[in-house]
Design a protein around this motif. Structure first.
Motif, PDB file in Angstrom:
ATOM      1  N   ALA A   1       0.855  -1.198   0.000  1.00  0.00           N
ATOM      2  CA  ALA A   1       0.000   0.000   0.000  1.00  0.00           C
ATOM      3  C   ALA A   1       0.881   1.234   0.000  1.00  0.00           C
ATOM      4  O   ALA A   1       0.870   2.028   0.942  1.00  0.00           O
ATOM      5  CB  ALA A   1      -0.923  -0.013   1.210  1.00  0.00           C
ATOM      6  N   PRO A   2       1.665   1.423  -1.063  1.00  0.00           N
ATOM      7  CA  PRO A   2       2.567   2.579  -1.116  1.00  0.00           C
ATOM      8  C   PRO A   2       1.803   3.874  -1.352  1.00  0.00           C
ATOM      9  O   PRO A   2       0.662   3.864  -1.833  1.00  0.00           O
ATOM     10  CB  PRO A   2       3.479   2.255  -2.305  1.00  0.00           C
ATOM     11  N   GLY A   3       2.459   4.985  -1.052  1.00  0.00           N
ATOM     12  CA  GLY A   3       1.865   6.283  -1.329  1.00  0.00           C
ATOM     13  C   GLY A   3       1.999   6.699  -2.768  1.00  0.00           C
ATOM     14  O   GLY A   3       1.355   7.659  -3.213  1.00  0.00           O
ATOM     15  N   GLY A   4       2.825   5.997  -3.537  1.00  0.00           N
ATOM     16  CA  GLY A   4       3.007   6.335  -4.939  1.00  0.00           C
ATOM     17  C   GLY A   4       3.636   5.195  -5.710  1.00  0.00           C
ATOM     18  O   GLY A   4       4.387   4.385  -5.145  1.00  0.00           O
ATOM     19  N   LEU A   5       3.310   5.109  -6.989  1.00  0.00           N
ATOM     20  CA  LEU A   5       3.865   4.118  -7.913  1.00  0.00           C
ATOM     21  C   LEU A   5       4.394   4.859  -9.127  1.00  0.00           C
ATOM     22  O   LEU A   5       3.677   5.654  -9.741  1.00  0.00           O
ATOM     23  CB  LEU A   5       2.780   3.115  -8.329  1.00  0.00           C
ATOM     24  N   VAL A   6       5.661   4.601  -9.469  1.00  0.00           N
ATOM     25  CA  VAL A   6       6.276   5.186 -10.654  1.00  0.00           C
ATOM     26  C   VAL A   6       6.485   4.082 -11.678  1.00  0.00           C
ATOM     27  O   VAL A   6       7.161   3.083 -11.399  1.00  0.00           O
ATOM     28  CB  VAL A   6       7.630   5.850 -10.325  1.00  0.00           C
ATOM     29  N   GLY A   7       5.895   4.249 -12.855  1.00  0.00           N
ATOM     30  CA  GLY A   7       6.125   3.329 -13.955  1.00  0.00           C
ATOM     31  C   GLY A   7       7.150   3.922 -14.903  1.00  0.00           C
ATOM     32  O   GLY A   7       6.921   4.977 -15.491  1.00  0.00           O
ATOM     33  N   LEU A   8       8.286   3.276 -15.020  1.00  0.00           N
ATOM     34  CA  LEU A   8       9.363   3.738 -15.894  1.00  0.00           C
ATOM     35  C   LEU A   8       9.294   2.941 -17.193  1.00  0.00           C
ATOM     36  O   LEU A   8       9.626   1.755 -17.219  1.00  0.00           O
ATOM     37  CB  LEU A   8      10.727   3.537 -15.213  1.00  0.00           C
ATOM     38  N   ASN A   9       8.804   3.573 -18.247  1.00  0.00           N
ATOM     39  CA  ASN A   9       8.547   2.870 -19.506  1.00  0.00           C
ATOM     40  C   ASN A   9       7.746   1.603 -19.213  1.00  0.00           C
ATOM     41  O   ASN A   9       8.077   0.511 -19.665  1.00  0.00           O
ATOM     42  CB  ASN A   9       9.860   2.539 -20.231  1.00  0.00           C
ATOM     43  N   GLY A  10       6.699   1.764 -18.431  1.00  0.00           N
ATOM     44  CA  GLY A  10       5.932   0.634 -17.922  1.00  0.00           C
ATOM     45  C   GLY A  10       5.232  -0.169 -19.000  1.00  0.00           C
ATOM     46  O   GLY A  10       4.661   0.385 -19.940  1.00  0.00           O
ATOM     47  N   ALA A  11       5.278  -1.495 -18.846  1.00  0.00           N
ATOM     48  CA  ALA A  11       4.574  -2.421 -19.745  1.00  0.00           C
ATOM     49  C   ALA A  11       3.362  -2.941 -18.992  1.00  0.00           C
ATOM     50  O   ALA A  11       3.402  -4.003 -18.371  1.00  0.00           O
ATOM     51  CB  ALA A  11       5.483  -3.565 -20.158  1.00  0.00           C
ATOM     52  N   MET A  12       2.250  -2.208 -19.038  1.00  0.00           N
ATOM     53  CA  MET A  12       1.086  -2.511 -18.226  1.00  0.00           C
ATOM     54  C   MET A  12      -0.136  -2.871 -19.060  1.00  0.00           C
ATOM     55  O   MET A  12      -1.201  -3.148 -18.510  1.00  0.00           O
ATOM     56  CB  MET A  12       0.776  -1.319 -17.312  1.00  0.00           C
ATOM     57  N   LEU A  13       0.009  -2.872 -20.384  1.00  0.00           N
ATOM     58  CA  LEU A  13      -1.104  -3.187 -21.267  1.00  0.00           C
ATOM     59  C   LEU A  13      -0.713  -4.342 -22.186  1.00  0.00           C
ATOM     60  O   LEU A  13       0.453  -4.449 -22.597  1.00  0.00           O
ATOM     61  CB  LEU A  13      -1.483  -1.973 -22.119  1.00  0.00           C
ATOM     62  N   PRO A  14      -1.670  -5.211 -22.550  1.00  0.00           N
ATOM     63  CA  PRO A  14      -1.343  -6.310 -23.468  1.00  0.00           C
ATOM     64  C   PRO A  14      -0.999  -5.776 -24.846  1.00  0.00           C
ATOM     65  O   PRO A  14      -1.503  -4.738 -25.274  1.00  0.00           O
ATOM     66  CB  PRO A  14      -2.628  -7.141 -23.494  1.00  0.00           C
ATOM     67  N   ILE A  15      -0.121  -6.500 -25.520  1.00  0.00           N
ATOM     68  CA  ILE A  15       0.229  -6.150 -26.896  1.00  0.00           C
ATOM     69  C   ILE A  15      -0.944  -6.531 -27.780  1.00  0.00           C
ATOM     70  O   ILE A  15      -1.462  -7.652 -27.721  1.00  0.00           O
ATOM     71  CB  ILE A  15       1.499  -6.892 -27.349  1.00  0.00           C
ATOM     72  N   GLY A  16      -1.387  -5.606 -28.603  1.00  0.00           N
ATOM     73  CA  GLY A  16      -2.572  -5.838 -29.422  1.00  0.00           C
ATOM     74  C   GLY A  16      -2.255  -6.517 -30.744  1.00  0.00           C
ATOM     75  O   GLY A  16      -1.094  -6.738 -31.109  1.00  0.00           O
ATOM     76  N   GLY A  17      -3.288  -6.860 -31.452  1.00  0.00           N
ATOM     77  CA  GLY A  17      -3.154  -7.385 -32.804  1.00  0.00           C
ATOM     78  C   GLY A  17      -2.577  -8.787 -32.864  1.00  0.00           C
ATOM     79  O   GLY A  17      -2.477  -9.512 -31.875  1.00  0.00           O
ATOM     80  N   MET A  18      -2.147  -9.170 -34.070  1.00  0.00           N
ATOM     81  CA  MET A  18      -1.606 -10.501 -34.308  1.00  0.00           C
ATOM     82  C   MET A  18      -0.333 -10.740 -33.505  1.00  0.00           C
ATOM     83  O   MET A  18      -0.096 -11.851 -32.998  1.00  0.00           O
ATOM     84  CB  MET A  18      -1.324 -10.684 -35.804  1.00  0.00           C
ATOM     85  N   ALA A  19       0.491  -9.693 -33.347  1.00  0.00           N
ATOM     86  CA  ALA A  19       1.739  -9.852 -32.590  1.00  0.00           C
ATOM     87  C   ALA A  19       1.453 -10.301 -31.163  1.00  0.00           C
ATOM     88  O   ALA A  19       2.130 -11.185 -30.629  1.00  0.00           O
ATOM     89  CB  ALA A  19       2.521  -8.537 -32.583  1.00  0.00           C
ATOM     90  N   GLY A  20       0.436  -9.701 -30.549  1.00  0.00           N
ATOM     91  CA  GLY A  20       0.093 -10.080 -29.189  1.00  0.00           C
ATOM     92  C   GLY A  20      -0.415 -11.506 -29.099  1.00  0.00           C
ATOM     93  O   GLY A  20      -0.125 -12.220 -28.131  1.00  0.00           O
ATOM     94  N   ARG A  21      -1.186 -11.950 -30.102  1.00  0.00           N
ATOM     95  CA  ARG A  21      -1.729 -13.308 -30.082  1.00  0.00           C
ATOM     96  C   ARG A  21      -0.652 -14.355 -30.315  1.00  0.00           C
ATOM     97  O   ARG A  21      -0.772 -15.494 -29.853  1.00  0.00           O
ATOM     98  CB  ARG A  21      -2.841 -13.449 -31.130  1.00  0.00           C
TER      99      ARG A  21
END
Length: 319
Positions: free
Chosen positions: A146-166
């Motif tokens: 339960a931190p007071g803050g989160l820093v995403g440095l070039n964060g990878a937080m979303l799935p890769i879309g399209g055919m590449a992701g599949r």
């Protein structure tokens, strides 16, 4: 449990490693910030952890295929304000490799929470690079931190879309399941300019020392196999669906020249997470925190002050 940095590995490990891993007395003999290193048993694994500085606890989590060397310049700067804690993720660097299914987003989040319990740390601020940002977001959403803050440095937080992701996940699973592929990849890493090309493909420019540490890790089949298994087990869609529930203050720092995670992904995450903010660092790539550690440390310290995690800087006072 604390061990000296020079203590050799136990004669009888908890499990046999299918591939050779980096050895502390060989690949780690001149490891960055070695004097801050220790080895800790937690969550059924033997972890390599670096700790330095004083103040509120700041947890740093590296991305896929990296290790604590990724923070070699940034961590000492942050240690002027924080107690910096930086582990090698399971299977990476000098941390023991878990069973293959644990090299997943949920597994790593749970095991990292176990490490924090053993260390008796409750981070005030957390920062993750690339996949490390997803691990920390998962932990925040699960309530294990339960931190007071989160820093995403070039964060990878979303799935890769399209055919590449599949195609990426099953392809990575196929490669990781081979005993030969990690060894071949590690052999390629010894060839001239192989690692230099890999780094260049991220959009970043590193100094020779930074390239050498990546080369050293990539020459280890065990480290490569863990990175491949991590990619094969990685499922970000459930995390992305839950990001609107993230209550932790979120700062997204991204390199404008990132060729690994599209910079506009930060804008997409920003749109999902209420109260989040985005900072673009023009001309920098996926390893922006290694390219410009001083600038990144300033951004993180300012964010911590705004979040009330550090005392406000008095007018006219120097850092």
């Amino acid at each position: 449990m604390r061990l000296s940095p020079t203590e050799p590995r136990a004669a009888t490990p908890r499990r046999a490693e299918p591939h050779r891993k980096p050895h502390w007395d060989r690949e780690g003999q001149d490891w960055p910030n070695r004097e801050s290193s220790r080895f800790v048993h937690a969550a059924g694994l033997r972890w390599h952890v670096q700790q330095m500085g004083r103040g509120p606890v700041l947890l740093l989590v590296h991305g896929t295929g990296a290790a604590t060397h990724s923070w070699r310049a940034l961590a000492p700067l942050l240690a002027q304000h924080f107690t910096v804690v930086a582990p090698d993720l399971p299977g990476h660097g000098f941390t023991e490799t878990p069973h293959a299914k644990r090299l997943s987003l949920d597994g790593m989040a749970e095991d990292l929470a176990g490490l924090l319990r053993v260390l008796d740390h409750a981070p005030a601020l957390v920062a993750g690079h690339s996949a490390g940002a997803a691990v920390l977001a998962r932990m925040c959403l699960d309530g294990s931190i339960a931190p007071g803050g989160l820093v995403g440095l070039n964060g990878a937080m979303l799935p890769i879309g399209g055919m590449a992701g599949r195609l990426m996940t099953p392809f990575a699973q196929l490669l990781a399941g081979s005993r030969l592929v990690p060894r071949l990849f590690a052999r390629f890493a010894t060839s001239d300019k192989f690692i230099e090309r890999m780094i260049a493909d991220t959009g970043s420019v590193l100094d020779p020392a930074g390239i050498e540490f990546y080369r050293r890790l990539t020459c280890s089949p065990g480290h490569v196999a863990s990175a491949l298994r991590m990619m094969g087990n990685w499922k970000l869609r459930p995390l992305a669906e839950q990001l609107p529930r993230l209550l932790t203050q979120l700062l997204l720092v991204t390199g404008g020249n990132d060729k690994t995670i599209a910079p506009n992904d930060a804008a997409r995450v920003h749109a999902l997470v209420p109260g989040s903010s985005v900072i673009i660092m023009p001309g920098l790539g996926h390893l922006a925190h290694e390219e410009r550690p001083y600038e990144v440390s300033e951004l993180m310290i300012e964010f911590a002050r705004r979040a009330g995690l550090l005392p406000p800087l008095l007018a006219g006072a120097a850092e």
